[in-house]
Write an enzyme that holds these catalytic residues in place. Structure first.
Site, PDB file in Angstrom:
ATOM      1  N   ARG A   1      37.410  38.425  39.003  1.00 21.18           N
ATOM      2  CA  ARG A   1      38.036  39.739  39.126  1.00 21.18           C
ATOM      3  C   ARG A   1      39.500  39.540  39.447  1.00 21.18           C
ATOM      4  NH1 ARG A   1      39.606  38.283  43.360  1.00 21.18           N
ATOM      5  NH2 ARG A   1      40.310  40.374  43.839  1.00 21.18           N
TER       6      ARG A   1
ATOM      7  N   GLN B   1      36.608  42.850  48.935  1.00 23.53           N
ATOM      8  CA  GLN B   1      37.378  41.695  48.451  1.00 23.53           C
ATOM      9  C   GLN B   1      38.427  41.250  49.461  1.00 23.53           C
ATOM     10  OE1 GLN B   1      36.846  44.489  46.681  1.00 23.53           O
ATOM     11  NE2 GLN B   1      36.535  44.062  44.514  1.00 23.53           N
TER      12      GLN B   1
ATOM     13  N   ASP C   1      46.571  46.460  38.885  1.00 22.73           N
ATOM     14  CA  ASP C   1      45.774  46.150  37.696  1.00 22.73           C
ATOM     15  C   ASP C   1      46.419  46.693  36.436  1.00 22.73           C
ATOM     16  OD1 ASP C   1      43.866  46.138  40.112  1.00 22.73           O
ATOM     17  OD2 ASP C   1      42.803  45.047  38.548  1.00 22.73           O
TER      18      ASP C   1
ATOM     19  N   ASN D   1      45.826  50.333  41.299  1.00 23.19           N
ATOM     20  CA  ASN D   1      45.315  49.181  42.044  1.00 23.19           C
ATOM     21  C   ASN D   1      44.003  49.613  42.693  1.00 23.19           C
ATOM     22  OD1 ASN D   1      45.614  46.450  43.002  1.00 23.19           O
ATOM     23  ND2 ASN D   1      46.107  47.266  45.016  1.00 23.19           N
TER      24      ASN D   1
END
Lengths: 366, 366
Positions: free
Chosen positions: B54, B206, B247, B257
């Site tokens: 990811r 994360q 992203d 994001n």
């Protein structure tokens, strides 16, 4: 409110045993329903600290009952001195909610004149019942005053009203009805279609665990989201209003509530979503003017951040998320400045979040 | 970067077997270190969808390697048509990061002229290596350009610089160095004292799992906090700067994001804390101007919200948090409008979050 058809409050005195107070153990919901028996001050303090009971109004009610138990355990001698020491211990169990110190002080004041130990216990008991009943009645009135806010949105949009809430300011936190949830329940019961976005509310997930549990039990449509999601939802018109509770409110309208509330208030402001705070006036600290500077913010055990509790294989377990050696900080509350609050929904009506507006509803505090 | 003294990238081609690409299984960090073998397009798509890999740059690199595997599996006939179908499948694995489609398109374009299957595979392989190396080099340069921002704060305060980050935009997400973490590592390595507030970043944590793991492995002081805490930390002067990844970035400077980034940007603005976004230019979508309206936001499995993974009794397990019957919504990203972004830290330097400023660094895109 009801759980599986049975009416409950989150705290109640045992009918037969005058030395026993019982509380729903909120640490284990929604997956387990357990009741904790409280027979002494130490257990009451444990229940408050460990969040067996939580929510400003319920903490206040528990503090009042703890005072009853303190009086029952009084060894004689200087009764007021004994009670003063016990009161200080109880009030220190959690620092942010003003209700705890308020309820403890009220009980201490109520018994101060009486000499007879039995009379003191009886007076305290009566006041503890009154405090709980009063919290419940305040919450009912918050529902009465909050309902038109929800109904007005429905009238404008003719659609289901999407309400976002953070943490649990429901009946489990508030003896009955709840604060933030009172307008929700009132609207739902009045046939106004509502749907609640439930912030899960890390670290202890009171939203995902307790608010979702309450709403499900009452049949209110709801969706659990991460605490991160609210901004996106508001950016995309998916939230019509925010309603949250508060653990302490300054006389100027600053609001201390579960950490993360401030972030939702900022997003609401940025997207022109009304942001309401529902509160019984017992959460107003009439001595404070600057919430960010003055309200003490509780820091709790970092393990509440590091571990997450949930159901695994039929049992409640706690799992470790970050690396074993990484440290964590657990700040329990934050302060939302009054400038971000659209309105306060109190037991006496709705007002703006400012000293003048608040005193308009509570002129006796001027 | 290193794990326990061994140098790793999150993706690498096997030295001996040309049909094998290997990736660190990021779903199991920090408690387990596992490597997934990828030998076909289906496994590559699974790895991207299920977040074995990811982070926008790493997703791009994985997409490029998936194209190599697609070419190796080409059954003959119309090779470009076959590759086009495989490219579409790969690019659709995750919608928000622009790098995936970008990398897949680049490989498709690079092989289009070649007829010989072996030559096509060789060209693709070379480009996949290049893309990964280029991402790593961009991240290194982000560190070079970001370091002065951190150093300047330290010069002013003469104290440890407290940096808040959200999600993981570290080397695990970015082949090497990371984007948001590159200035952190650069500062730490240059002797500028830094401490990182690590947002845990629900639902998949994360931050708590990967950023904390990375920082611990590199010896950077850090503290894990809930996603709710950042506002309070900023209100109390405990954050000197925010750095996050992205992203997808519009040519106008809007930033998609991990969900929750927008809330931190609002808090940063409200407290005059600089809010930087670190990005290789591969994440810029030069065709988009309005991020909130145009960037597709991925909705993922609600079970990622309902269940939390962690270590229990020596094993990784997932626990259910909300009531079994409560539904959840899992929005994976949000968009932070350019007006909230202090600056973009790119491989070519730092610029304001606006079309003119971005084109100043990338004039070839004008």
């Amino acid at each position: 409110m009801k759980i599986n058809g049975t009416w409950y409050r989150p705290i109640w005195p045992d009918e037969d045993d005058p030395g026993l107070v019982r509380v729903i153990d909120q640490r284990r919901l929604p997956h387990e329903f357990a009741v904790l028996d409280i027979r002494d001050v130490d257990t009451a303090i444990f229940a408050i600290k460990d969040m067996v009971v939580r929510g400003a109004p319920l903490i206040g009610a528990t503090g009042a009952w703890a005072m009853v138990l303190a009086l029952r355990a009084c060894p004689g001698g200087d009764q007021d001195a004994w009670l003063g020491r016990e009161a200080a211990r109880i009030a220190a169990a959690r620092p942010t909610a003003v209700n705890l110190a308020w309820a403890v002080d009220r009980v201490a004041a109520a018994v101060r004149g009486a000499e007879d130990p039995e009379e003191r216990i009886s007076l305290a008991r009566q006041l503890a019942l009154e405090i709980a009943d009063n919290e419940a009645e305040c919450c009912r009135m918050i529902g009465v005053h909050g309902l038109p806010l929800v109904r007005d949105i429905h009238k404008k949009t003719n659609k289901t009203v999407n309400i976002l809430t953070h943490c649990n300011a429901g009946w489990l936190a508030c003896v009955d009805y709840g604060t933030a949830t009172a307008p929700v329940y009132a609207a739902h019961d009045a046939g106004v279609p509502v749907h609640v976005w439930v912030d899960e509310t890390r670290p202890l997930n009171q939203g995902a665990r307790l608010t979702a549990f309450e709403l499900a039990a009452h049949g209110v449509p709801h969706t659990v989201v991460t605490d991160n999601a609210g901004g996106h939802l508001m950016q995309h018109g998916m939230v019509d209003m925010v309603i949250v509770g508060t653990d302490r409110t300054t006389r100027t309208g600053d609001v201390a509530n579960k950490v993360g509330t401030y972030l939702k208030a900022l997003a609401a402001r940025d997207n022109s979503v009304p942001f309401y705070v529902a509160l019984p006036s017992s959460t107003i600290d009439w001595n404070m003017e600057d919430g960010v500077r003055e309200i003490p913010i509780e820091t709790r055990d970092p393990d509440e951040v590091r571990f997450v509790q949930g159901l695994f294989d039929g049992a409640l377990v706690k799992v470790l998320v970050p690396p074993e050696k990484s440290q964590a900080l657990n700040v329990a509350f934050d302060v939302t400045p009054a400038r971000l609050v659209t309105g306060l929904v109190t037991e006496r009506g709705v007002c703006g979040a400012g000293e003048k507006e608040i005193l308009g509803l509570f002129p006796e505090r001027a």
